[in-house]
Motif scaffolding. Structure first.
Motif, PDB file in Angstrom:
ATOM      1  N   MET A  40       0.846  -1.177   0.000  1.00 43.31           N
ATOM      2  CA  MET A  40       0.000   0.000   0.000  1.00 43.31           C
ATOM      3  C   MET A  40       0.888   1.236   0.000  1.00 43.31           C
ATOM      4  SD  MET A  40      -2.903   0.934   2.814  1.00 43.31           S
ATOM      5  CE  MET A  40      -2.124   2.014   3.985  1.00 43.31           C
ATOM      6  N   SER A  41       0.531   2.236  -0.792  1.00 42.26           N
ATOM      7  CA  SER A  41       1.277   3.492  -0.776  1.00 42.26           C
ATOM      8  C   SER A  41       0.299   4.646  -0.961  1.00 42.26           C
ATOM      9  CB  SER A  41       2.355   3.520  -1.857  1.00 42.26           C
ATOM     10  OG  SER A  41       1.779   3.416  -3.140  1.00 42.26           O
ATOM     11  N   SER A  42       0.690   5.788  -0.417  1.00 45.65           N
ATOM     12  CA  SER A  42      -0.146   6.971  -0.530  1.00 45.65           C
ATOM     13  C   SER A  42       0.690   8.116  -1.070  1.00 45.65           C
ATOM     14  CB  SER A  42      -0.748   7.334   0.823  1.00 45.65           C
ATOM     15  OG  SER A  42       0.271   7.581   1.762  1.00 45.65           O
ATOM     16  N   ALA A  43       0.006   9.160  -1.491  1.00 45.80           N
ATOM     17  CA  ALA A  43       0.699  10.342  -1.997  1.00 45.80           C
ATOM     18  C   ALA A  43       0.548  11.476  -1.006  1.00 45.80           C
ATOM     19  CB  ALA A  43       0.109  10.752  -3.343  1.00 45.80           C
ATOM     20  N   GLN A  44       1.587  12.226  -0.805  1.00 47.03           N
ATOM     21  CA  GLN A  44       1.563  13.450  -0.026  1.00 47.03           C
ATOM     22  C   GLN A  44       0.867  13.300   1.326  1.00 47.03           C
ATOM     23  OE1 GLN A  44       3.213  15.758  -1.652  1.00 47.03           O
ATOM     24  NE2 GLN A  44       3.093  17.358  -0.160  1.00 47.03           N
ATOM     25  N   TYR A  56      -4.823  10.292  -2.443  1.00 45.22           N
ATOM     26  CA  TYR A  56      -4.572   9.148  -3.315  1.00 45.22           C
ATOM     27  C   TYR A  56      -3.970   8.018  -2.498  1.00 45.22           C
ATOM     28  CZ  TYR A  56      -5.300  12.266  -7.245  1.00 45.22           C
ATOM     29  OH  TYR A  56      -5.842  13.136  -8.136  1.00 45.22           O
ATOM     30  N   LEU A  57      -4.510   6.825  -2.688  1.00 46.94           N
ATOM     31  CA  LEU A  57      -4.030   5.629  -2.014  1.00 46.94           C
ATOM     32  C   LEU A  57      -3.992   4.509  -3.036  1.00 46.94           C
ATOM     33  CD1 LEU A  57      -3.433   4.161   0.743  1.00 46.94           C
ATOM     34  CD2 LEU A  57      -5.867   3.614   0.760  1.00 46.94           C
ATOM     35  N   SER A  95       3.055   3.294 -11.588  1.00 54.77           N
ATOM     36  CA  SER A  95       3.899   4.012 -10.629  1.00 54.77           C
ATOM     37  C   SER A  95       3.125   4.348  -9.365  1.00 54.77           C
ATOM     38  CB  SER A  95       4.410   5.311 -11.254  1.00 54.77           C
ATOM     39  OG  SER A  95       5.207   5.033 -12.372  1.00 54.77           O
ATOM     40  N   SER A  96       3.858   4.590  -8.284  1.00 58.88           N
ATOM     41  CA  SER A  96       3.241   4.932  -6.997  1.00 58.88           C
ATOM     42  C   SER A  96       2.533   6.283  -7.101  1.00 58.88           C
ATOM     43  CB  SER A  96       4.297   4.981  -5.900  1.00 58.88           C
ATOM     44  OG  SER A  96       5.106   6.120  -6.075  1.00 58.88           O
ATOM     45  N   PRO A  97       1.536   6.518  -6.240  1.00 61.73           N
ATOM     46  CA  PRO A  97       0.815   7.792  -6.284  1.00 61.73           C
ATOM     47  C   PRO A  97       1.726   9.008  -6.110  1.00 61.73           C
ATOM     48  CG  PRO A  97      -0.331   6.248  -4.861  1.00 61.73           C
ATOM     49  CD  PRO A  97       0.961   5.608  -5.249  1.00 61.73           C
ATOM     50  N   MET A  98       2.743   8.891  -5.258  1.00 60.81           N
ATOM     51  CA  MET A  98       3.638  10.024  -5.030  1.00 60.81           C
ATOM     52  C   MET A  98       4.369  10.414  -6.311  1.00 60.81           C
ATOM     53  SD  MET A  98       4.360  12.103  -2.747  1.00 60.81           S
ATOM     54  CE  MET A  98       5.458  12.845  -1.606  1.00 60.81           C
ATOM     55  N   SER A  99       4.737   9.435  -7.132  1.00 61.90           N
ATOM     56  CA  SER A  99       5.451   9.763  -8.363  1.00 61.90           C
ATOM     57  C   SER A  99       4.515  10.280  -9.446  1.00 61.90           C
ATOM     58  CB  SER A  99       6.229   8.547  -8.872  1.00 61.90           C
ATOM     59  OG  SER A  99       5.346   7.526  -9.257  1.00 61.90           O
ATOM     60  N   LEU A 100       3.214  10.035  -9.317  1.00 65.34           N
ATOM     61  CA  LEU A 100       2.242  10.516 -10.290  1.00 65.34           C
ATOM     62  C   LEU A 100       1.708  11.905  -9.951  1.00 65.34           C
ATOM     63  CD1 LEU A 100       0.165   7.243 -10.749  1.00 65.34           C
ATOM     64  CD2 LEU A 100       1.921   8.147 -12.281  1.00 65.34           C
ATOM     65  N   LEU A 101       1.852  12.313  -8.710  1.00 62.30           N
ATOM     66  CA  LEU A 101       1.301  13.577  -8.235  1.00 62.30           C
ATOM     67  C   LEU A 101       2.157  14.742  -8.717  1.00 62.30           C
ATOM     68  CD1 LEU A 101      -0.921  14.711  -6.304  1.00 62.30           C
ATOM     69  CD2 LEU A 101       0.803  14.628  -4.513  1.00 62.30           C
ATOM     70  N   ASP A 102       1.519  15.738  -9.332  1.00 62.20           N
ATOM     71  CA  ASP A 102       2.240  16.920  -9.800  1.00 62.20           C
ATOM     72  C   ASP A 102       1.956  18.153  -8.957  1.00 62.20           C
ATOM     73  OD1 ASP A 102       3.652  15.883 -11.991  1.00 62.20           O
ATOM     74  OD2 ASP A 102       1.895  16.013 -13.262  1.00 62.20           O
ATOM     75  N   GLY A 172       4.686  16.206  -4.872  1.00 57.45           N
ATOM     76  CA  GLY A 172       5.127  14.902  -5.361  1.00 57.45           C
ATOM     77  C   GLY A 172       6.631  14.823  -5.456  1.00 57.45           C
ATOM     78  N   CYS A 173       7.105  13.814  -6.144  1.00 55.87           N
ATOM     79  CA  CYS A 173       8.542  13.546  -6.218  1.00 55.87           C
ATOM     80  C   CYS A 173       9.290  14.502  -7.135  1.00 55.87           C
ATOM     81  CB  CYS A 173       8.781  12.119  -6.702  1.00 55.87           C
ATOM     82  SG  CYS A 173       8.280  10.894  -5.507  1.00 55.87           S
ATOM     83  N   ARG A 174       8.597  15.087  -8.099  1.00 55.34           N
ATOM     84  CA  ARG A 174       9.305  15.893  -9.081  1.00 55.34           C
ATOM     85  C   ARG A 174       9.770  17.231  -8.527  1.00 55.34           C
ATOM     86  NH1 ARG A 174       4.667  14.427 -12.752  1.00 55.34           N
ATOM     87  NH2 ARG A 174       5.112  12.253 -13.081  1.00 55.34           N
ATOM     88  N   ARG A 175       8.924  17.890  -7.717  1.00 57.42           N
ATOM     89  CA  ARG A 175       9.280  19.201  -7.173  1.00 57.42           C
ATOM     90  C   ARG A 175       8.789  19.313  -5.737  1.00 57.42           C
ATOM     91  NH1 ARG A 175       7.917  23.822 -11.430  1.00 57.42           N
ATOM     92  NH2 ARG A 175       9.184  24.973  -9.967  1.00 57.42           N
ATOM     93  N   PRO A 176       9.308  18.521  -4.824  1.00 58.39           N
ATOM     94  CA  PRO A 176       8.795  18.565  -3.455  1.00 58.39           C
ATOM     95  C   PRO A 176       9.201  19.845  -2.744  1.00 58.39           C
ATOM     96  CG  PRO A 176      10.659  17.104  -3.579  1.00 58.39           C
ATOM     97  CD  PRO A 176      10.363  17.538  -4.993  1.00 58.39           C
ATOM     98  N   LEU A 177       8.292  20.356  -1.921  1.00 55.01           N
ATOM     99  CA  LEU A 177       8.533  21.589  -1.190  1.00 55.01           C
ATOM    100  C   LEU A 177       9.717  21.453  -0.240  1.00 55.01           C
ATOM    101  CD1 LEU A 177       7.614  24.449  -0.488  1.00 55.01           C
ATOM    102  CD2 LEU A 177       6.040  23.461   1.165  1.00 55.01           C
ATOM    103  N   ASP A 178       9.826  20.318   0.442  1.00 58.80           N
ATOM    104  CA  ASP A 178      10.864  20.197   1.453  1.00 58.80           C
ATOM    105  C   ASP A 178      12.265  19.957   0.867  1.00 58.80           C
ATOM    106  OD1 ASP A 178      10.190  17.657   0.601  1.00 58.80           O
ATOM    107  OD2 ASP A 178      10.455  16.753   2.563  1.00 58.80           O
ATOM    108  N   LEU A 179      12.370  19.734  -0.437  1.00 63.68           N
ATOM    109  CA  LEU A 179      13.680  19.509  -1.034  1.00 63.68           C
ATOM    110  C   LEU A 179      14.093  20.630  -1.983  1.00 63.68           C
ATOM    111  CD1 LEU A 179      13.536  15.680  -1.787  1.00 63.68           C
ATOM    112  CD2 LEU A 179      14.586  16.841   0.139  1.00 63.68           C
ATOM    113  N   ASP A 180      13.386  21.773  -1.909  1.00 69.17           N
ATOM    114  CA  ASP A 180      13.728  22.897  -2.740  1.00 69.17           C
ATOM    115  C   ASP A 180      15.180  23.297  -2.462  1.00 69.17           C
ATOM    116  OD1 ASP A 180      12.927  26.348  -2.944  1.00 69.17           O
ATOM    117  OD2 ASP A 180      13.078  24.950  -4.601  1.00 69.17           O
TER     118      ASP A 180
END
Length: 183
Positions: A40-44, A56-57, A95-102, A172-180
């Motif tokens: 099981m995986s979730s996004a954000q 998303y789950l 792909s996992s929801p986190m990688s699909l989330l923009d 999501g994984c492409r532009r996460p806020l905490d990794l700016d």
């Protein structure tokens, strides 16, 4: 995740979802290994104190019922504060929801003055960097510009002592806020 359970943390919510899925008698796929667990995986994941209208789950099933049967079974066995809006059967290997989330649309309501609302509106409509200072667990401060993470079109409305801010942020994984990147 409704307001009545907004103070339930992410890990406790995941445990609750596991139990809900078991009660719904879905044929869940398990990881292979010494201590098997649900795939099981979730996004954000939401912060404590935040409710949501849609999350998303993704759960991997060994065999599937119809989308409608799964949705009905999950809602029938869901605890108060959790409801399922839609079920989609996905192709294996999705792909996992986190990688699909923009992006994520957020609505924030803050008790404030009308001047505060105007300050926020001016900041969002400007081009200057929006600097935020964060401190990590070790006490190290860093400054980040969050403007590139906010999509154009944010709205600010002040009414009856509250500022309501509606904005869409990249996520999501492409532009996460905490990794700016640091400035």
């Amino acid at each position: 995740k409704a307001d009545c359970i907004k103070f339930v943390g992410h890990l406790d919510l995941q445990t609750t979802m596991h139990r809900n899925i078991n009660r719904a008698e879905l044929n869940i796929a398990l990881s292979q290994g010494f201590s098997p667990h649900m795939l099981m995986s979730s996004a954000q994941p939401l912060s404590v104190g935040v409710s949501s209208e849609a999350e998303y789950l993704m759960v991997e099933l060994d065999t599937a019922k119809s989308e409608l049967e799964i949705l009905n079974d999950l809602n029938r066995t869901a605890p108060a504060g959790i409801s399922y809006k839609k079920v989609r059967l996905m192709e294996p290997g999705t792909s996992s929801p986190m990688s699909l989330l923009d992006a994520v649309e957020s609505v924030v309501k803050i008790p404030s003055t009308q001047d505060f609302a105007e300050t926020i509106r001016t900041a969002l409509n400007g081009n200057d960097p929006m600097l935020v200072v964060t401190t990590n667990k070790k006490g190290v401060e860093s400054t980040r510009d969050i403007r590139p993470l906010i999509k154009p079109g944010a709205t600010v409305v002040w009414s009856y002592g509250y500022t309501t801010l509606t904005l869409t942020t990249y996520a999501g994984c492409r532009r996460p806020l905490d990794l700016d990147p640091l400035l």
